[in-house]
Design an enzyme around this catalytic site. Structure first.
Site, PDB file in Angstrom:
ATOM      1  N   CYS A   9       0.861  -1.177   0.000  1.00  0.00           N
ATOM      2  CA  CYS A   9       0.000   0.000   0.000  1.00  0.00           C
ATOM      3  C   CYS A   9       0.902   1.232   0.000  1.00  0.00           C
ATOM      4  O   CYS A   9       2.093   1.129   0.301  1.00  0.00           O
ATOM      5  CB  CYS A   9      -0.894  -0.014   1.234  1.00  0.00           C
ATOM      6  SG  CYS A   9      -2.270   1.128   1.124  1.00  0.00           S
ATOM      7  N   CYS A  81      -4.291  -0.920  -2.912  1.00  0.00           N
ATOM      8  CA  CYS A  81      -4.840   0.386  -3.280  1.00  0.00           C
ATOM      9  C   CYS A  81      -4.322   0.783  -4.658  1.00  0.00           C
ATOM     10  O   CYS A  81      -3.271   0.326  -5.082  1.00  0.00           O
ATOM     11  CB  CYS A  81      -4.493   1.440  -2.241  1.00  0.00           C
ATOM     12  SG  CYS A  81      -2.745   1.672  -1.942  1.00  0.00           S
ATOM     13  N   CYS A  88       3.832   0.836  -8.073  1.00  0.00           N
ATOM     14  CA  CYS A  88       4.502  -0.462  -8.130  1.00  0.00           C
ATOM     15  C   CYS A  88       3.528  -1.468  -8.725  1.00  0.00           C
ATOM     16  O   CYS A  88       2.890  -2.227  -7.996  1.00  0.00           O
ATOM     17  CB  CYS A  88       4.939  -0.887  -6.734  1.00  0.00           C
ATOM     18  SG  CYS A  88       5.877  -2.416  -6.718  1.00  0.00           S
TER      19      CYS A  88
END
Length: 141
Positions: A9, A81, A88
């Site tokens: 995240c 998310c 990434c």
């Protein structure tokens, strides 16, 4: 041998931390969970609070930079998310990269009751998803 699961995240302060803690508490006999963020921040106290409500203590977990896992082979990397997915899109050392989007409860405005309700909703969505993916009837069983 336990499968290694990395939850990714942006800030590694709520969603990925709740996912790491839940997977460890519920399925720790099969999985070794980790979490990291592209821009880590401090663990959100409200995430700790709502996890305690379901009997899981994540207060000892720390936010980690995703770079700490460079070169560490993972069985699955889960981006929780959209911003982590954009920053990434895949974790190069994972055998499988998946995306499971959950809203960020840390940005919720309103009364303390409204904020905790947002954290509970996200917690419940994360735990349901983990049960469905990693649980006995899930894909990773």
């Amino acid at each position: 041998m336990k499968k290694k699961i990395l939850f990714i995240c942006t800030h590694n302060k709520a969603r990925s931390q709740m996912a790491e803690g839940y997977l460890r508490a519920r399925y720790g006999d099969r999985y070794e969970p980790f979490s990291g963020g592209t821009e880590p921040g401090p663990l959100d106290p409200m995430a700790v609070e709502v996890m305690k409500e379901i009997g899981i203590d994540i207060s000892g977990q720390k936010s980690k930079n995703l770079s700490e896992f460079n070169g560490v082979e993972m069985d699955v990397a889960v981006a929780v998310c959209d911003s982590a997915r954009a920053a990434c899109p895949f974790f190069p050392w994972a055998n499988e990269n998946i995306h499971a989007e959950f809203p960020d409860p840390t940005g919720t405005k309103g009364t303390p009751e409204e904020r905790v309700a947002a954290f509970r909703e996200v917690r419940d969505r994360i735990t349901s998803w983990i049960d469905g993916y990693f649980g006995d009837a899930g894909k990773m069983k």
